[in-house]
Motif scaffolding. Structure first.
Motif, PDB file in Angstrom:
ATOM      1  N   LEU A 180       0.846  -1.140   0.119  1.00 32.02           N
ATOM      2  CA  LEU A 180       0.094  -0.003  -0.250  1.00 32.02           C
ATOM      3  C   LEU A 180       0.900   1.276   0.100  1.00 32.02           C
ATOM      4  N   ALA A 181       1.854   1.093   0.863  1.00 24.45           N
ATOM      5  CA  ALA A 181       2.802   2.557   0.880  1.00 24.45           C
ATOM      6  C   ALA A 181       3.478   2.732  -0.389  1.00 24.45           C
ATOM      7  N   ARG A 182       4.001   1.550  -0.930  1.00 23.53           N
ATOM      8  CA  ARG A 182       4.720   1.765  -2.214  1.00 23.53           C
ATOM      9  C   ARG A 182       3.886   2.172  -3.212  1.00 23.53           C
ATOM     10  N   ALA A 183       2.352   1.902  -3.229  1.00 22.63           N
ATOM     11  CA  ALA A 183       1.545   2.353  -4.231  1.00 22.63           C
ATOM     12  C   ALA A 183       1.176   3.808  -3.866  1.00 22.63           C
ATOM     13  N   LEU A 184       1.397   4.144  -2.830  1.00 27.98           N
ATOM     14  CA  LEU A 184       0.605   5.661  -2.480  1.00 27.98           C
ATOM     15  C   LEU A 184       1.890   6.826  -2.277  1.00 27.98           C
ATOM     16  N   VAL A 185       2.934   6.018  -2.249  1.00 27.22           N
ATOM     17  CA  VAL A 185       4.037   7.219  -2.031  1.00 27.22           C
ATOM     18  C   VAL A 185       4.244   8.427  -3.410  1.00 27.22           C
ATOM     19  N   ARG A 186       3.787   7.703  -4.441  1.00 28.38           N
ATOM     20  CA  ARG A 186       4.031   8.675  -5.595  1.00 28.38           C
ATOM     21  C   ARG A 186       2.571   9.463  -5.994  1.00 28.38           C
ATOM     22  N   ARG A 187       1.684   9.182  -4.835  1.00 32.77           N
ATOM     23  CA  ARG A 187       0.486  10.250  -4.745  1.00 32.77           C
ATOM     24  C   ARG A 187      -0.297   9.967  -6.103  1.00 32.77           C
ATOM     25  N   PRO A 188      -0.652   8.911  -6.212  1.00 37.53           N
ATOM     26  CA  PRO A 188      -1.349   8.465  -7.609  1.00 37.53           C
ATOM     27  C   PRO A 188      -2.846   9.041  -7.237  1.00 37.53           C
ATOM     28  N   LYS A 189      -3.433   9.400  -8.559  1.00 38.10           N
ATOM     29  CA  LYS A 189      -4.970   9.848  -8.666  1.00 38.10           C
ATOM     30  C   LYS A 189      -5.894   8.973  -8.225  1.00 38.10           C
TER      31      LYS A 189
END
Lengths: 366, 271
Positions: free
Chosen positions: A147-156
């Motif tokens: 989850l953190a890996r997916a969220l770190v680049r602030r996806p829409k």
């Protein structure tokens, strides 16, 4: 784009050879919504999610994300992150390198990189995990790191492919609540794929129930449960009793139907149109049926005999035979009083009673 | 070993295993034995212990030249065949394409086609085209079989590889090339190293193709074979042979070790 929806799936189909996995689906999803795709395996929900991610491309139709058509955009250029079913944690990298994987191009200083990773670790409540090797993580921790890996680049948009399926029941229920809270705090649009109806009901703002490459109904959890529009949806979500019926008249938002052994009923219409004489199904949830030892004057009721009873602690499940109806009727009752010998005994004569508004009328043929 | 810790009983199968190993490794062990024997003749009884054949081997210019010829062929062959094998394996395991199965068979065929047939065929063609025989022609002849070996190693490596790891990298904003370097390559590295070691070993001691296609620069196996006619030249050849034997064991051991280490890493990635 025509409307304000954030993700717009417009008439999208996907063929794999001769198999049509997704069949002319159109769905609009609002910004910040927690949207679930629910259905049995092979219903096309994962294919639809993979098209949103950019791993598959529609055979026809178009997907818009934030107003941009996506048909020529590969996954690495989409503002979309995915959490995989098996989490896909890079086994050769530690937690910090996993979470910061997408930050390479930002050319951050070591301090900034560590700060960003630390921020994510706080968010997923695993502070101090930076140097852990991936194989040292438990299932729940892997899920959080993913989850953190997916969220770190602030996806829409965050796409989640059955991310709770590999967890045990207790952890799963805890993660459901955490995931929901996380989504509220980051405000990102979540598209969540699951075959677990309970999970979808707990977490989602809206759910699309899918079957054979199409969706059957898109609605809020409450609406899906209380007002299913088809037999398949009613069957797939929760348990439902169905009775064959015939419409006597339908107007002013109510219909009068003849339900054979159950007698004549009045039920609310839900933007449905029925003609007099049409064959329909009357559907009632097990928990909306009261089990009575004595008939209650003036209520909708029918006499029956207890076929089987199961005591589940907080509730009891009964199957009640009614003369003239083939399948026993399922009844679920809260055990509000201490259970003694009584209504649950097999072959005991009981009365089933229900409120008029509990009855849902469905088309007989779908 | 039994659980109770008693000494294992050697039954019929155990005896068979001992004979089997003796049959395979016994003759090979004569090589180091006679290489340390102070006699020009390969015969019992043994005489004095000596290292002089080793010294002589390293002083023989032609022997050393042939050793370096083999390395000159083996190193590029190992690198090129491993690159080709890896790329082919990636294509075969990752993409849907027509004719995949026959293509696989064709790529693997050099493993089973007799070397003598390939050697004669290549010799005829190379003569017709008019290319001079050299280390180059040996290297080219070694490539197909070595590539097949590499392909075989890399396919098993990539098939055990979780596809979603590459998708995750792409999804996290990396392109296909960076995904290969940051995810695929580190995870298949044990396979790559195993492939380099094995293909080098295959090329290094290959005889038949080298025999047909060698020009005036012999590789080590060819040179050793040519020395068999001169008894006086044999002991240094035995000495070098012993060294190569040890080196081969070490190489293959490491190749296998790397391959297994990779498998272990892979299995720890599961949930």
């Amino acid at each position: 784009m025509a409307n304000e929806s954030f993700i717009s799936i417009q008439d999208v189909s996907k063929d794999f050879g001769v198999v049509r996995a997704v069949d002319r689906v159109s769905i609009d999803i609002a910004q910040g919504e927690f949207f679930s795709l629910l259905g049995p395996s092979g219903c096309g929900k994962t294919t639809l999610l993979r098209m949103l991610a950019g791993f598959e491309f529609p055979t026809s139709g178009e997907i818009f994300i934030d107003g941009q058509p996506m048909s020529s955009v590969p996954t690495n250029h989409r503002p979309v992150s995915m959490v995989f079913q098996n989490y896909a944690i890079f086994p050769h990298l530690n937690v910090s390198q996993n979470i910061g994987y997408s930050l390479r191009k930002d050319r951050l200083s070591k301090a900034d990189f560590n700060a960003k990773v630390g921020e994510m670790l706080d968010l997923i409540k695993l502070p101090g995990y930076e140097k852990r090797a991936s194989h040292e993580l438990s299932g729940g921790e892997r899920q959080r790191v993913a989850l953190a890996r997916a969220l770190v680049r602030r996806p829409k948009v965050l796409l989640l492919d059955e991310p709770l399926g590999a967890l045990d029941k207790q952890l799963r229920e805890q993660m459901q609540l955490e995931l929901r809270a996380l989504q509220k705090s980051v405000g990102i649009t979540f598209v969540f794929v699951t075959h677990d109806q309970e999970e979808a009901l707990t977490m989602s703002d809206r759910i699309a129930v899918m079957s054979k490459g199409r969706y059957l109904q898109i609605d809020t959890p409450t609406q899906l449960y209380e007002s299913p529009t088809s037999r398949t949806v009613a069957d797939f979500i929760g348990t439902m009793n169905f009775f064959e019926a015939q419409v006597k008249d339908a107007q002013n938002g109510r219909a009068h139907i003849d339900v054979g052994p159950l007698g004549s009923l009045s039920a609310p219409l839900r933007q449905q149109k029925f003609a007099a004489g049409q064959r329909v199904l009357a559907a009632i949830r097990p928990e909306k049926i009261a089990l009575l030892a004595e008939p209650k004057p003036g209520a909708n009721q029918v006499k029956g005999q207890v076929d089987t009873a199961a005591y589940l602690g907080d509730r009891s499940h009964f199957y009640v035979r009614i003369e003239g109806i083939e399948r026993p009727v399922a009844v679920s009752a809260q055990n509000m009083q201490t259970a003694g010998p009584g209504v649950g005994d097999p072959d005991r004569q009981v009365w089933l009673s229900w409120a008029e508004d509990a009855v849902v009328i469905l088309n007989a043929d779908d | 070993m039994t659980l109770s810790g008693k000494a294992p009983k050697i039954g019929g199968l155990g005896l068979y295993a001992v004979f089997y190993l003796a049959f395979i490794y016994g003759p090979v062990l004569f090589l180091p034995l006679f290489s340390l024997n102070d006699s020009t003749f390969i015969s019992f009884p043994l005489k004095e212990f000596t290292f002089k054949w080793y010294v002589e081997a390293f002083q023989s210019e032609r022997l050393m030249a042939s050793l370096f010829n083999s390395v000159k062929v083996g190193v590029p062959v190992a690198i090129i065949s491993t690159i080709l094998g890896t790329l082919a394996a990636k294509a075969i395991t990752r993409y849907r394409m027509p004719g995949k199965t026959p293509m696989m068979s064709f790529l693997m065929a050099p493993l089973v086609v007799p070397g003598i047939i390939v050697g004669i065929a290549l010799l005829i063609i190379i003569n017709r085209v008019g290319i001079d025989l050299s280390l180059w022609t040996i290297g080219i002849a070694h490539l197909p079989a070595c590539t097949a070996f590499s392909l075989w190693i890399m396919i098993s490596r990539l098939e055990g590889f979780d596809r979603s790891l590459e998708e995750a990298s792409l999804n996290l904003g990396e392109n296909a090339w960076m995904t290969f370097w940051r995810v695929t390559f580190p995870l298949i590295l044990p396979g790559v190293i195993a492939s380099l070691l094995l293909t080098f070993t295959i090329s290094f001691d290959e005889f038949i193709l080298a025999f047909f296609l060698a020009g005036n620069e012999p590789t080590l196996p060819i040179f050793m074979w040519s020395q068999l006619r001169f008894p006086a030249q044999l002991p240094p050849v035995l000495a070098l042979g012993s060294l190569i034997l040890i080196a081969s064991f070490v190489l293959v051991y490491f190749a296998e070790w790397f391959r297994r280490r990779g498998t272990h890493l892979e299995s720890s990635s599961g949930v």
